[in-house]
Design an enzyme around this catalytic site. Sequence first.
Site, mmCIF file in Angstrom:
data_model
loop_
_atom_site.group_PDB
_atom_site.id
_atom_site.type_symbol
_atom_site.label_atom_id
_atom_site.label_comp_id
_atom_site.label_asym_id
_atom_site.label_seq_id
_atom_site.Cartn_x
_atom_site.Cartn_y
_atom_site.Cartn_z
ATOM 1 C CB SER A 121 -0.834 0.056 1.400
ATOM 2 O OG SER A 121 -1.855 -1.123 1.061
ATOM 3 C CG HIS A 142 -1.553 -0.255 -4.880
ATOM 4 N ND1 HIS A 142 -2.262 0.863 -4.832
ATOM 5 C CD2 HIS A 142 -2.134 -1.080 -3.849
ATOM 6 C CE1 HIS A 142 -2.948 1.074 -3.777
ATOM 7 N NE2 HIS A 142 -3.003 -0.171 -3.243
ATOM 8 C CD GLU A 154 -0.884 3.778 -7.405
ATOM 9 O OE1 GLU A 154 -0.553 4.914 -7.456
ATOM 10 O OE2 GLU A 154 -1.263 3.118 -6.518
HETATM 11 P P1 NAD Z 1 -3.703 -9.248 5.406
HETATM 12 O O1 NAD Z 1 -3.308 -8.956 6.825
HETATM 13 O O2 NAD Z 1 -5.231 -9.523 5.134
HETATM 14 O O3 NAD Z 1 -2.816 -10.668 4.898
HETATM 15 C C1 NAD Z 1 -1.502 -10.521 5.031
HETATM 16 C C2 NAD Z 1 -0.972 -12.053 4.895
HETATM 17 O O4 NAD Z 1 0.364 -12.094 5.060
HETATM 18 C C3 NAD Z 1 -1.490 -12.612 6.355
HETATM 19 O O5 NAD Z 1 -2.290 -13.999 5.930
HETATM 20 C C4 NAD Z 1 -0.253 -13.167 7.143
HETATM 21 O O6 NAD Z 1 -0.330 -14.241 7.626
HETATM 22 C C5 NAD Z 1 0.694 -13.111 5.847
HETATM 23 N N1 NAD Z 1 2.190 -13.202 6.196
HETATM 24 C C6 NAD Z 1 2.880 -12.411 7.070
HETATM 25 N N2 NAD Z 1 4.130 -12.798 7.213
HETATM 26 C C7 NAD Z 1 4.334 -13.848 6.048
HETATM 27 C C8 NAD Z 1 5.313 -14.431 5.675
HETATM 28 N N3 NAD Z 1 6.727 -14.320 6.353
HETATM 29 N N4 NAD Z 1 5.200 -15.231 4.664
HETATM 30 C C9 NAD Z 1 3.873 -15.464 3.844
HETATM 31 N N5 NAD Z 1 2.798 -14.805 4.642
HETATM 32 C C10 NAD Z 1 3.187 -13.758 5.360
HETATM 33 O O7 NAD Z 1 -3.281 -7.950 4.424
HETATM 34 P P2 NAD Z 1 -3.924 -7.622 3.125
HETATM 35 O O8 NAD Z 1 -5.116 -6.564 3.240
HETATM 36 O O9 NAD Z 1 -4.079 -9.009 2.110
HETATM 37 O O10 NAD Z 1 -2.388 -6.770 2.593
HETATM 38 C C11 NAD Z 1 -1.314 -7.485 2.115
HETATM 39 C C12 NAD Z 1 -0.628 -6.525 1.299
HETATM 40 O O11 NAD Z 1 -1.229 -5.706 0.191
HETATM 41 C C13 NAD Z 1 -0.079 -5.459 2.336
HETATM 42 O O12 NAD Z 1 1.142 -4.897 1.805
HETATM 43 C C14 NAD Z 1 -1.221 -4.175 2.018
HETATM 44 O O13 NAD Z 1 -0.549 -2.872 2.278
HETATM 45 C C15 NAD Z 1 -1.523 -4.506 0.372
HETATM 46 N N6 NAD Z 1 -2.618 -3.924 0.020
HETATM 47 C C16 NAD Z 1 -3.654 -4.121 0.796
HETATM 48 C C17 NAD Z 1 -5.089 -3.646 -0.138
HETATM 49 C C18 NAD Z 1 -6.519 -3.831 0.778
HETATM 50 O O14 NAD Z 1 -7.202 -3.333 0.445
HETATM 51 N N7 NAD Z 1 -6.222 -4.420 1.903
HETATM 52 C C19 NAD Z 1 -4.944 -3.225 -1.225
HETATM 53 C C20 NAD Z 1 -3.889 -3.097 -1.894
HETATM 54 C C21 NAD Z 1 -2.710 -3.629 -1.465
#
Ligand code: NAD
Length: 288
Positions: A121, A142, A154
Amino acid sequence: MMKIQVVGVVGAGVMGIGVAQNLAQTGHQVILVDISEEILDKAKKEIKNNIRFQGFFNKNEKAENPDNILHRIKFSTNYKFLESAEFVIENATEKWDIKKEIYAQLDAICPPETVFAANTSAISITRIGSATKRADKIIGMHFMNPVPMKPMVEMIRGYHTSDETISTAKELLAQMGKEGILVNDSPGFVSNRVLMLTINEAIFLIQDQVASVSEVDRIFKTCFGHKMGPLETADLIGLDTILFSVEVLYESFNDSKYRPCPLLKKMVDAGLYGRKSGQGFYSYNGAI
Ligand code: NAD
């Protein structure tokens, strides 16, 4: 370019689930890695439900059997399987210490030609590149949530990202039925530098009791024609992810305008993450 066949997906949370599902639906073999079997089991169930749910909306299209789609995804806690990935999309928790470890591991396991895309993000793509020995093969992708429904991504060019890496990433997006808008690297890129600040400020409005949650959202929807208000959007993204992202912006720019709202911190401490936990600014009675 030949079709990219095998794609590694790291992280099976909100975003990893959507990316893995989208890839499997567009005929790619997926290796989905997370840290526990429990998380992966939950991911499998969610992907199955999401495919069924989408099927209801796309009645005219010839729907593939959800089991066939699921069979294209290998769920594992073992990074070793990623050695066969031609391309990796990383979607782990928005924390630098976690991502740094992951990229060092990926760099050691994957062939040198494999491109790594960070679905972050706000974390700088150039900084992620520095955690590897292949900074030219690191790019930001992104994705928007929910991934299978959103046609635009993005894309972020890090300092060392090569043109070849950009065209490989564009090609994969095309295979996934998507397009990208390429921007330069800067914390939060374009979208989240604006969106995270907007959401954080909307939370200050709730904290300061200027208006209720639904009033804030209704102003954005009915006055500006936005599909969702900032607080609904926060619940969809996940309040923990919002907090981590605002913290990244704050640390990256050293600018007090990015200070996280205390109410946001309090809600995250209380486990009110939004849709994914069932409660955020709104209630989601076991809907997810
Ligand atoms: P989330 O908390 O739902 O999921 C993150 C996952 O990563 C968890 O299941 C966790 O167990 C896993 N994880 C942690 N350490 C790990 C490791 N060492 N190896 C493998 N997996 C591991 O978060 P999310 O919302 O899915 O966000 C993930 C990424 O995407 C972040 O960087 C976030 O900023 C980005 N993002 C999120 C959104 C959104 O709308 N939620 C949109 C675009 C980008």
